[in-house]
Design a protein around this motif. Structure first.
Motif, PDB file in Angstrom:
ATOM      1  N   GLU A  69      34.845  45.631  37.781  1.00  0.00           N
ATOM      2  CA  GLU A  69      34.289  44.287  37.961  1.00  0.00           C
ATOM      3  C   GLU A  69      32.857  44.163  37.445  1.00  0.00           C
ATOM      4  O   GLU A  69      32.400  43.061  37.155  1.00  0.00           O
ATOM      5  N   LEU A 122      43.599  43.731  38.086  1.00  0.00           N
ATOM      6  CA  LEU A 122      42.598  44.548  38.778  1.00  0.00           C
ATOM      7  C   LEU A 122      43.219  45.371  39.896  1.00  0.00           C
ATOM      8  O   LEU A 122      42.768  46.475  40.189  1.00  0.00           O
ATOM      9  N   TYR A 179      35.055  42.678  31.438  1.00  0.00           N
ATOM     10  CA  TYR A 179      35.841  42.162  32.562  1.00  0.00           C
ATOM     11  C   TYR A 179      35.399  40.749  32.912  1.00  0.00           C
ATOM     12  O   TYR A 179      36.215  39.870  33.168  1.00  0.00           O
ATOM     13  N   ARG A 180      34.084  40.521  32.934  1.00  0.00           N
ATOM     14  CA  ARG A 180      33.585  39.178  33.242  1.00  0.00           C
ATOM     15  C   ARG A 180      34.093  38.168  32.208  1.00  0.00           C
ATOM     16  O   ARG A 180      34.441  37.042  32.533  1.00  0.00           O
TER      17      ARG A 180
END
Length: 199
Positions: free
Chosen positions: A148, A136, A153-154
């Protein structure tokens, strides 16, 4: 962290996304618009919610096979550093559930096969820019909050934390995010199918 250990869990998350996306878009569109299978199913005691559950469950069953094989390959290549990795397959199913619900919901608005270009248009940036290949911190500060906020991404964060054993609060945030996305998607699918098929 070696780069292979960094990328492998992200690829597991991406494969869960891709499997769910393919299972709940092209096939669902064909059964909805051309085969008219759902209309036939609704002539039985089944409801639109049952149809949504069935399609998503089938996508998750296939996803479980993909995720298990992927994790076994990671184990064989010594890319797993924690016993928490046993939860990587359920996490992949959660990622698949989130994308299956959302993609099936989007499919109910598709009019022609050309509309699937929009799915690809969303899929490719998610794959490339969800900290899959780069941390990131490689993104400009202004874009980090956008990255995010993406569902892949999670999923990547969740898989990476499980396979390395470095669990944080972000794990719970990821679980809640993906679960909510899947449940909302499934709810939308049920309502859209009612509107398309029962009115």
């Amino acid at each position: 962290m070696p780069y292979a250990e960094f990328v492998a869990p992200a690829m597991l998350a991406a494969s869960a996304m891709n499997g769910a996306l393919i299972d709940t878009t092209f096939g669902v569109f064909f059964r909805l618009k051309y085969q008219k299978l759902y209309e036939q199913m609704l002539a039985t005691p089944l409801t639109t919610r049952d149809i949504a559950r069935g399609e998503i469950s089938w996508a998750l069953l296939r996803g479980a096979v993909y995720a298990t094989v992927f994790l076994l390959v990671m184990l064989a290549l010594d890319l797993v550093g924690s016993w928490w990795a046993l939860l990587a397959v359920p996490a992949a199913l959660l990622i698949g559930f989130a994308f299956a619900g959302a993609c099936m919901a989007l499919t109910t608005w598709m009019r022609t096969w050309q509309d699937f270009e929009f799915i690809t248009l969303g899929q490719l940036p998610l794959f490339l820019f969800s900290a899959t290949f780069f941390p990131l911190t490689a993104y400009p500060e202004a874009l980090r909050w956008v990255v995010e906020a993406t569902p892949l991404y999670r999923g990547v964060v969740l898989e990476r934390e499980l396979t390395t054993g470095h669990l944080t609060v972000a794990s719970l945030v990821s679980v809640a995010y993906l679960l909510a996305m899947g449940l909302i998607g499934m709810r939308i699918v049920s309502r859209r199918l009612e509107r398309l098929l029962l009115t």
